[in-house]
Design a protein around this motif. Structure first.
Motif, PDB file in Angstrom:
ATOM      1  N   PHE A  64       0.816  -1.200   0.000  1.00 61.01           N
ATOM      2  CA  PHE A  64       0.000   0.000   0.000  1.00 61.01           C
ATOM      3  C   PHE A  64       0.853   1.254   0.000  1.00 61.01           C
ATOM      4  CE2 PHE A  64      -2.455  -3.301   2.232  1.00 61.01           C
ATOM      5  CZ  PHE A  64      -3.457  -3.438   1.301  1.00 61.01           C
ATOM      6  N   PRO A  65       0.390   2.380  -0.466  1.00 60.51           N
ATOM      7  CA  PRO A  65      -0.910   2.550  -1.089  1.00 60.51           C
ATOM      8  C   PRO A  65      -0.953   1.925  -2.480  1.00 60.51           C
ATOM      9  CG  PRO A  65       0.294   4.601  -1.171  1.00 60.51           C
ATOM     10  CD  PRO A  65       1.140   3.624  -0.405  1.00 60.51           C
ATOM     11  N   TYR A  73      -5.741   6.741  -5.823  1.00 56.10           N
ATOM     12  CA  TYR A  73      -4.924   5.990  -4.879  1.00 56.10           C
ATOM     13  C   TYR A  73      -5.803   5.464  -3.754  1.00 56.10           C
ATOM     14  CZ  TYR A  73      -1.041   8.012  -7.371  1.00 56.10           C
ATOM     15  OH  TYR A  73      -0.164   8.360  -8.361  1.00 56.10           O
ATOM     16  N   THR A  75      -5.805   3.997   0.010  1.00 54.33           N
ATOM     17  CA  THR A  75      -5.052   3.847   1.251  1.00 54.33           C
ATOM     18  C   THR A  75      -6.039   3.688   2.398  1.00 54.33           C
ATOM     19  OG1 THR A  75      -5.024   6.217   1.666  1.00 54.33           O
ATOM     20  CG2 THR A  75      -3.173   5.325   0.414  1.00 54.33           C
TER      21      THR A  75
END
Length: 163
Positions: A64-65, A73, A75
């Motif tokens: 991650f992210p 993105y 997260t």
């Protein structure tokens, strides 16, 4: 194969999969390829992987992210919406308790709909967006509304068990 909301008609999906499997197997036989498609299970797949004894690399860094495209993105899988995650855990605890009370009180034939409603709500809470917290806020409210209503309705079983 589809997205979050494209699996409403299972018979249609299986008919299409049957066609794809049949075509791929005919093409493989015709072209002399060593490929055979078939329905399987995770256990069968894992046994085949184990039997092949592949050398698999070990990933050491973080996943991650995650970027699904240049401007998106993802997260916060483990940290976002902690109250919803807590509510989901409490909902499952309540489901397990109500199931036990139902059996111990001999109410198995009573209120199946109520228990199924709570099981269904818990299933929804296991959706990949719900449990990770990546859904939109209005969807979070709907998940929580469903679970709250199912828990409230399941109080009926608890009340009957303690009579």
């Amino acid at each position: 194969m589809g997205g979050d909301f494209t699996y409403q008609d299972a018979s249609m999906w299986y008919k299409n999969l049957d066609k794809l499997i049949e075509y791929a197997n005919l093409k493989s036989a015709k072209d002399g390829l060593n490929v055979k498609l078939f329905y399987s299970t995770p256990t069968c797949y894992l046994k085949s992987v184990r039997d092949a004894n592949p050398e698999l690399p070990i990933k050491q860094d973080d996943f991650f992210p995650y970027a699904s495209d240049s401007t998106a993105y993802w997260t916060g899988y483990f940290t976002s919406r902690p109250t919803t995650k807590y509510f989901e855990r409490e909902g499952n605890n309540y489901l397990q308790m109500v199931k036990q009370l139902q059996v111990l009180a001999g109410l198995e034939e009573h209120n199946k709909f109520v228990l199924n409603e709570l099981k269904s709500a818990m299933g929804v809470m296991q959706h990949h967006d719900a449990i990770t917290g990546t859904e939109k806020q209005h969807v979070t409210h709907d998940y929580e509304r469903l679970l709250n209503q199912a828990i409230d309705d399941a109080l009926l079983i608890a009340r009957q068990a303690f009579k």
